[in-house]
Design a protein around this motif. Structure first.
Motif, PDB file in Angstrom:
ATOM      1  N   LEU A  29      48.925 -29.330 -24.048  1.00  0.00           N
ATOM      2  CA  LEU A  29      48.103 -30.027 -23.057  1.00  0.00           C
ATOM      3  C   LEU A  29      48.092 -29.180 -21.775  1.00  0.00           C
ATOM      4  CD1 LEU A  29      49.740 -33.525 -23.663  1.00  0.00           C
ATOM      5  CD2 LEU A  29      47.554 -32.702 -24.594  1.00  0.00           C
ATOM      6  N   GLU A  30      46.921 -28.749 -21.355  1.00  0.00           N
ATOM      7  CA  GLU A  30      46.826 -27.821 -20.218  1.00  0.00           C
ATOM      8  C   GLU A  30      45.697 -28.268 -19.301  1.00  0.00           C
ATOM      9  OE1 GLU A  30      48.289 -24.961 -18.751  1.00  0.00           O
ATOM     10  OE2 GLU A  30      46.615 -25.290 -17.377  1.00  0.00           O
ATOM     11  N   ARG A  31      45.990 -28.347 -18.011  1.00  0.00           N
ATOM     12  CA  ARG A  31      44.976 -28.859 -17.064  1.00  0.00           C
ATOM     13  C   ARG A  31      43.870 -27.840 -16.779  1.00  0.00           C
ATOM     14  NH1 ARG A  31      48.925 -28.976 -11.779  1.00  0.00           N
ATOM     15  NH2 ARG A  31      49.352 -26.733 -11.715  1.00  0.00           N
ATOM     16  N   THR A  39      50.672 -18.952 -12.746  1.00  0.00           N
ATOM     17  CA  THR A  39      51.596 -17.859 -12.393  1.00  0.00           C
ATOM     18  C   THR A  39      51.599 -16.723 -13.415  1.00  0.00           C
ATOM     19  OG1 THR A  39      52.947 -19.617 -11.484  1.00  0.00           O
ATOM     20  CG2 THR A  39      53.888 -17.446 -11.444  1.00  0.00           C
ATOM     21  N   SER A  40      51.216 -17.024 -14.644  1.00  0.00           N
ATOM     22  CA  SER A  40      51.219 -15.975 -15.673  1.00  0.00           C
ATOM     23  C   SER A  40      49.947 -15.122 -15.633  1.00  0.00           C
ATOM     24  CB  SER A  40      51.364 -16.618 -17.062  1.00  0.00           C
ATOM     25  OG  SER A  40      52.472 -17.487 -17.094  1.00  0.00           O
ATOM     26  N   PHE A  41      49.111 -15.313 -14.631  1.00  0.00           N
ATOM     27  CA  PHE A  41      47.792 -14.681 -14.596  1.00  0.00           C
ATOM     28  C   PHE A  41      47.820 -13.190 -14.249  1.00  0.00           C
ATOM     29  CE2 PHE A  41      43.731 -13.678 -12.511  1.00  0.00           C
ATOM     30  CZ  PHE A  41      42.852 -14.027 -13.516  1.00  0.00           C
ATOM     31  N   ALA A  42      48.480 -12.824 -13.174  1.00  0.00           N
ATOM     32  CA  ALA A  42      48.390 -11.411 -12.722  1.00  0.00           C
ATOM     33  C   ALA A  42      49.722 -10.928 -12.159  1.00  0.00           C
ATOM     34  CB  ALA A  42      47.267 -11.261 -11.697  1.00  0.00           C
ATOM     35  N   ASN A  43      50.791 -11.146 -12.904  1.00  0.00           N
ATOM     36  CA  ASN A  43      52.100 -10.672 -12.422  1.00  0.00           C
ATOM     37  C   ASN A  43      52.252  -9.170 -12.677  1.00  0.00           C
ATOM     38  OD1 ASN A  43      52.976 -10.370 -15.099  1.00  0.00           O
ATOM     39  ND2 ASN A  43      53.748 -12.453 -15.188  1.00  0.00           N
ATOM     40  N   ALA A  44      53.394  -8.619 -12.246  1.00  0.00           N
ATOM     41  CA  ALA A  44      53.558  -7.162 -12.328  1.00  0.00           C
ATOM     42  C   ALA A  44      53.674  -6.679 -13.774  1.00  0.00           C
ATOM     43  CB  ALA A  44      54.795  -6.747 -11.538  1.00  0.00           C
ATOM     44  N   HIS A 379      61.627 -20.114 -14.637  1.00  0.00           N
ATOM     45  CA  HIS A 379      61.915 -18.713 -14.971  1.00  0.00           C
ATOM     46  C   HIS A 379      61.730 -17.763 -13.794  1.00  0.00           C
ATOM     47  CE1 HIS A 379      61.406 -20.718 -18.807  1.00  0.00           C
ATOM     48  NE2 HIS A 379      62.047 -19.726 -19.376  1.00  0.00           N
ATOM     49  N   GLY A 380      61.388 -18.299 -12.626  1.00  0.00           N
ATOM     50  CA  GLY A 380      61.363 -17.517 -11.392  1.00  0.00           C
ATOM     51  C   GLY A 380      60.586 -16.226 -11.484  1.00  0.00           C
ATOM     52  N   SER A 381      61.262 -15.124 -11.136  1.00  0.00           N
ATOM     53  CA  SER A 381      60.561 -13.838 -11.034  1.00  0.00           C
ATOM     54  C   SER A 381      60.526 -13.093 -12.361  1.00  0.00           C
ATOM     55  CB  SER A 381      61.240 -12.965  -9.978  1.00  0.00           C
ATOM     56  OG  SER A 381      62.602 -12.837 -10.314  1.00  0.00           O
ATOM     57  N   TRP A 384      57.881 -13.632 -17.644  1.00  0.00           N
ATOM     58  CA  TRP A 384      57.276 -12.829 -18.723  1.00  0.00           C
ATOM     59  C   TRP A 384      58.405 -12.168 -19.524  1.00  0.00           C
ATOM     60  CZ3 TRP A 384      54.638 -10.934 -22.392  1.00  0.00           C
ATOM     61  CH2 TRP A 384      54.328  -9.593 -22.584  1.00  0.00           C
ATOM     62  N   ALA A 385      59.355 -11.580 -18.811  1.00  0.00           N
ATOM     63  CA  ALA A 385      60.461 -10.887 -19.494  1.00  0.00           C
ATOM     64  C   ALA A 385      61.340 -11.856 -20.291  1.00  0.00           C
ATOM     65  CB  ALA A 385      61.303 -10.134 -18.464  1.00  0.00           C
ATOM     66  N   LEU A 386      61.355 -13.138 -19.889  1.00  0.00           N
ATOM     67  CA  LEU A 386      62.253 -14.097 -20.546  1.00  0.00           C
ATOM     68  C   LEU A 386      61.530 -15.006 -21.549  1.00  0.00           C
ATOM     69  CD1 LEU A 386      64.279 -15.270 -17.376  1.00  0.00           C
ATOM     70  CD2 LEU A 386      65.086 -13.718 -19.166  1.00  0.00           C
TER      71      LEU A 386
HETATM   72  C1  LIG Z   1      53.737 -11.472  -7.735  1.00  0.00           C
HETATM   73  C2  LIG Z   1      54.486 -11.825  -8.995  1.00  0.00           C
HETATM   74  C3  LIG Z   1      54.983 -10.804  -9.791  1.00  0.00           C
HETATM   75  C4  LIG Z   1      55.701 -11.113 -10.950  1.00  0.00           C
HETATM   76  N1  LIG Z   1      56.133 -10.095 -11.745  1.00  0.00           N
HETATM   77  C5  LIG Z   1      56.815 -10.363 -12.895  1.00  0.00           C
HETATM   78  C6  LIG Z   1      57.252  -9.307 -13.735  1.00  0.00           C
HETATM   79  O1  LIG Z   1      57.016  -8.135 -13.476  1.00  0.00           O
HETATM   80  N2  LIG Z   1      57.947  -9.634 -14.855  1.00  0.00           N
HETATM   81  C7  LIG Z   1      58.239 -10.944 -15.185  1.00  0.00           C
HETATM   82  O2  LIG Z   1      58.910 -11.174 -16.186  1.00  0.00           O
HETATM   83  N3  LIG Z   1      57.802 -11.963 -14.406  1.00  0.00           N
HETATM   84  C8  LIG Z   1      57.109 -11.710 -13.274  1.00  0.00           C
HETATM   85  N4  LIG Z   1      56.690 -12.740 -12.467  1.00  0.00           N
HETATM   86  C9  LIG Z   1      57.074 -14.113 -12.805  1.00  0.00           C
HETATM   87  C10 LIG Z   1      56.212 -14.729 -13.909  1.00  0.00           C
HETATM   88  O3  LIG Z   1      54.861 -14.528 -13.627  1.00  0.00           O
HETATM   89  C11 LIG Z   1      56.533 -16.245 -14.009  1.00  0.00           C
HETATM   90  O4  LIG Z   1      57.908 -16.446 -14.151  1.00  0.00           O
HETATM   91  C12 LIG Z   1      55.817 -16.866 -15.231  1.00  0.00           C
HETATM   92  O5  LIG Z   1      54.448 -16.588 -15.202  1.00  0.00           O
HETATM   93  C13 LIG Z   1      56.036 -18.383 -15.274  1.00  0.00           C
HETATM   94  O6  LIG Z   1      55.378 -18.870 -16.419  1.00  0.00           O
HETATM   95  P1  LIG Z   1      55.202 -20.430 -16.691  1.00  0.00           P
HETATM   96  O7  LIG Z   1      54.513 -20.548 -17.997  1.00  0.00           O
HETATM   97  O8  LIG Z   1      56.502 -21.110 -16.479  1.00  0.00           O
HETATM   98  O9  LIG Z   1      54.279 -20.945 -15.495  1.00  0.00           O
HETATM   99  P2  LIG Z   1      52.686 -20.925 -15.368  1.00  0.00           P
HETATM  100  O10 LIG Z   1      52.120 -19.640 -15.824  1.00  0.00           O
HETATM  101  O11 LIG Z   1      52.363 -21.335 -13.977  1.00  0.00           O
HETATM  102  O12 LIG Z   1      52.222 -22.022 -16.391  1.00  0.00           O
HETATM  103  C14 LIG Z   1      52.377 -23.410 -16.183  1.00  0.00           C
HETATM  104  C15 LIG Z   1      51.152 -24.082 -16.761  1.00  0.00           C
HETATM  105  O13 LIG Z   1      51.336 -25.493 -16.711  1.00  0.00           O
HETATM  106  C16 LIG Z   1      50.095 -26.081 -16.383  1.00  0.00           C
HETATM  107  N5  LIG Z   1      50.352 -27.411 -15.809  1.00  0.00           N
HETATM  108  C17 LIG Z   1      51.104 -27.717 -14.732  1.00  0.00           C
HETATM  109  N6  LIG Z   1      51.107 -29.044 -14.516  1.00  0.00           N
HETATM  110  C18 LIG Z   1      50.333 -29.595 -15.471  1.00  0.00           C
HETATM  111  C19 LIG Z   1      49.935 -30.928 -15.760  1.00  0.00           C
HETATM  112  N7  LIG Z   1      50.337 -31.951 -15.012  1.00  0.00           N
HETATM  113  N8  LIG Z   1      49.130 -31.137 -16.822  1.00  0.00           N
HETATM  114  C20 LIG Z   1      48.709 -30.093 -17.601  1.00  0.00           C
HETATM  115  N9  LIG Z   1      49.050 -28.814 -17.361  1.00  0.00           N
HETATM  116  C21 LIG Z   1      49.849 -28.561 -16.317  1.00  0.00           C
HETATM  117  C22 LIG Z   1      49.511 -25.119 -15.366  1.00  0.00           C
HETATM  118  O14 LIG Z   1      48.115 -25.279 -15.237  1.00  0.00           O
HETATM  119  C23 LIG Z   1      49.907 -23.777 -15.948  1.00  0.00           C
HETATM  120  O15 LIG Z   1      48.926 -23.249 -16.804  1.00  0.00           O
HETATM  121  C24 LIG Z   1      55.951 -12.471 -11.299  1.00  0.00           C
HETATM  122  C25 LIG Z   1      55.422 -13.495 -10.503  1.00  0.00           C
HETATM  123  C26 LIG Z   1      54.696 -13.187  -9.367  1.00  0.00           C
HETATM  124  C27 LIG Z   1      54.129 -14.299  -8.532  1.00  0.00           C
END
Ligand SMILES: Cc1cc2nc3c(=O)[nH]c(=O)nc-3n(C[C@H](O)[C@H](O)[C@H](O)COP(=O)(O)OP(=O)(O)OC[C@H]3O[C@@H](n4cnc5c(N)ncnc54)[C@H](O)[C@@H]3O)c2cc1C
Length: 417
Positions: A29-31, A39-44, A379-381, A384-386
């Motif tokens: 389920l994704e909004r 956050t997973s869109f354009a990280n490093a 998963h903080g920074s 992607w790696a984790l």
């Molecule tokens: C500048 C920058 C550089 C980075 N560089 C690296 C790197 O080099 N290597 C690395 O490993 N990591 C890196 N990271 C970290 C990495 O990008 C994040 O840790 C990771 O993307 C988190 O993934 P996620 O799936 O938890 O979150 P997200 O990608 O944010 O996904 C969460 C999803 O949940 C959905 N959602 C939220 N609430 C709801 C709801 N109520 N109903 C339905 N859907 C919902 C959102 O729409 C979203 O699609 C970087 C981050 C930044 C900002």
């Protein structure tokens, strides 16, 4: 089991894939209207397990204070901070104690190495192509920068990570496009680390998940959860809640508000960062893989025909407001190391993302304490790696199997007050 995965970022799509592989009936389920739009869109894109260490580390508070007032600061506070952010900073400060740091570091690194193994297995088995290149170069502008990285190098030695301390001439052989006019002290070369396009990988894994039966429902906003009889999930504009046997919350930063509906308080805050992505102008002037400017904590990555510059850590503020100074730093660092690499006059993508950061470092993987509700978040920074390892660990837990790594350090219980 009939399982809902909430969120289709890198964590949600990898989790859905692993659960479907285990034979579960999975719905994501994704909004947003597609996967990996937040956050997973354009990280490093860097996958460097030896560098996956907690931000809560001894000496960090002083380092952060030192950064706050400099022009190209790697860490920024966007004032005023909320009560929640202030409480988070206090917890982060307490987690900087040596003993806590060492424990958290050990858990994080085990997960990071396991995750890389899983990433490679998936890449090979499914023949995935996601603009991957090998090698990571940490650039040290001065002797002071070199001294500053020594404790980190000790961590790499303990983790048996292959690396070499090299001089500028050797570094220029690895990355021949490094600006000849920018003098520097040396570099650390990590040949086994890599960079890849996280969003592209997420979209490929989403397709693979779909091929094995995962149902993706986009434009679907989850409004709340309840865990009384099975799991009920409320969806915006739907009259009746949907029923599942279990749910895995992978909603990144917004996991907090969802879990609040279950009276579960997760100390997660946004640590904002930025990236600039542009088409390569001349391949010979662009990096071959990934480099990190240690002083400014800015990464420059090669992603296929594009170059991406990413960095900055901003606590507080708003995802929709871009701090011009942070972007200026990214352009400056690109210009210092690879001038002329990218077309910067048009088609440049400037992006701001919110790292979902817990105060102590390791993500939360596993039981929430409420029957049927599982967590894979924070998963903080290094999400992607984790990601691939975290997904497998959570799928094993749900299936009642022992994960390949000790999962005790990832429990939500450590964060309960
Ligand atoms: C500048 C920058 C550089 C980075 N560089 C690296 C790197 O080099 N290597 C690395 O490993 N990591 C890196 N990271 C970290 C990495 O990008 C994040 O840790 C990771 O993307 C988190 O993934 P996620 O799936 O938890 O979150 P997200 O990608 O944010 O996904 C969460 C999803 O949940 C959905 N959602 C939220 N609430 C709801 C709801 N109520 N109903 C339905 N859907 C919902 C959102 O729409 C979203 O699609 C970087 C981050 C930044 C900002």
């Amino acid at each position: 089991m009939k399982i809902a995965v909430i969120g289709a970022g890198i964590i949600g799509v990898t989790t859905a894939y692993e659960l479907a592989k285990d034979g579960h009936e999975v719905t994501v389920l994704e909004r947003r209207s597609a996967a990996a739009e937040e956050t997973s869109f354009a990280n490093a894109g860097i996958v460097a397990p030896g560098y996956v260490t907690p931000w809560a580390a001894p000496g960090m508070p002083a380092k952060v204070m030192g950064h706050l007032f400099s022009r190209h600061a790697a860490v920024k506070l966007s004032l005023p901070l909320s009560k929640r952010e202030l409480a988070w900073i206090w917890r982060w400060y307490r987690a900087c104690r040596l003993e806590t740091y060492l424990t958290n570091r050990s858990h994080l690194q085990k997960l990071a190495f396991y995750s890389r193994t899983r990433l490679h297995a998936l890449t090979t088995d499914l023949q995935l192509d996601y603009e991957r290149s090998e090698g990571y170069l940490v650039l040290l502008r001065s002797e002071k920068d070199s001294q500053g990285v020594q404790p980190g190098l000790q961590v790499l030695r303990e983790a048996e990570v292959q690396f070499k301390e090299i001089n500028p001439e050797q570094a220029r052989k690895i990355e021949p496009a490094l600006n000849p006019d920018t003098p520097f002290f040396g570099a650390i070369h990590l040949p086994e680390d890599e960079v890849g396009n996280c969003r592209q990988f997420a979209l490929l894994i989403k397709n693979e998940a779909q091929n094995i039966g995962v149902k993706f429902e986009f434009n679907t906003v989850v409004t709340g959860l309840s865990a009384t009889e099975g799991v009920s999930i409320g969806i915006l504009n739907e009259r009746n809640a949907r029923s599942f046997d279990a749910a895995v919350v992978c909603a990144g930063l917004d996991s907090t508000s969802l879990l609040h509906t279950l009276r579960l308080n997760i100390p997660l805050v946004a640590v904002h960062g930025y990236s600039v992505t542009a088409n390569i102008r001349e391949a010979l002037d662009a990096p071959r893989s990934a480099v990190m400017d240690e002083r400014y904590k800015v990464a420059i990555s090669r992603l296929g025909q594009r170059v991406r510059v990413a960095g900055s850590a901003e606590i507080g503020g708003n995802i929709n407001h871009k701090n011009k100074r942070a972007l200026v730093t990214l352009y400056k660092v690109l210009q210092d190391w690879f001038p002329g690499a990218a077309h910067l006059s048009n088609g440049v993508q400037e992006w701001k993302g919110a790292r979902p950061m817990l105060p102590d470092g390791p993500p939360i993987l596993g039981k929430s304490g409420l029957k049927g509700i599982w967590l894979n978040l924070g998963h903080g920074s290094s999400g992607w790696a984790l990601s691939c390892g975290s997904a497998r660990v959570v799928a094993d837990q749900i299936g009642g199997k022992s994960p390949a790594i000790d999962d005790a350090g990832f429990s939500v219980d450590r964060l309960r007050t």
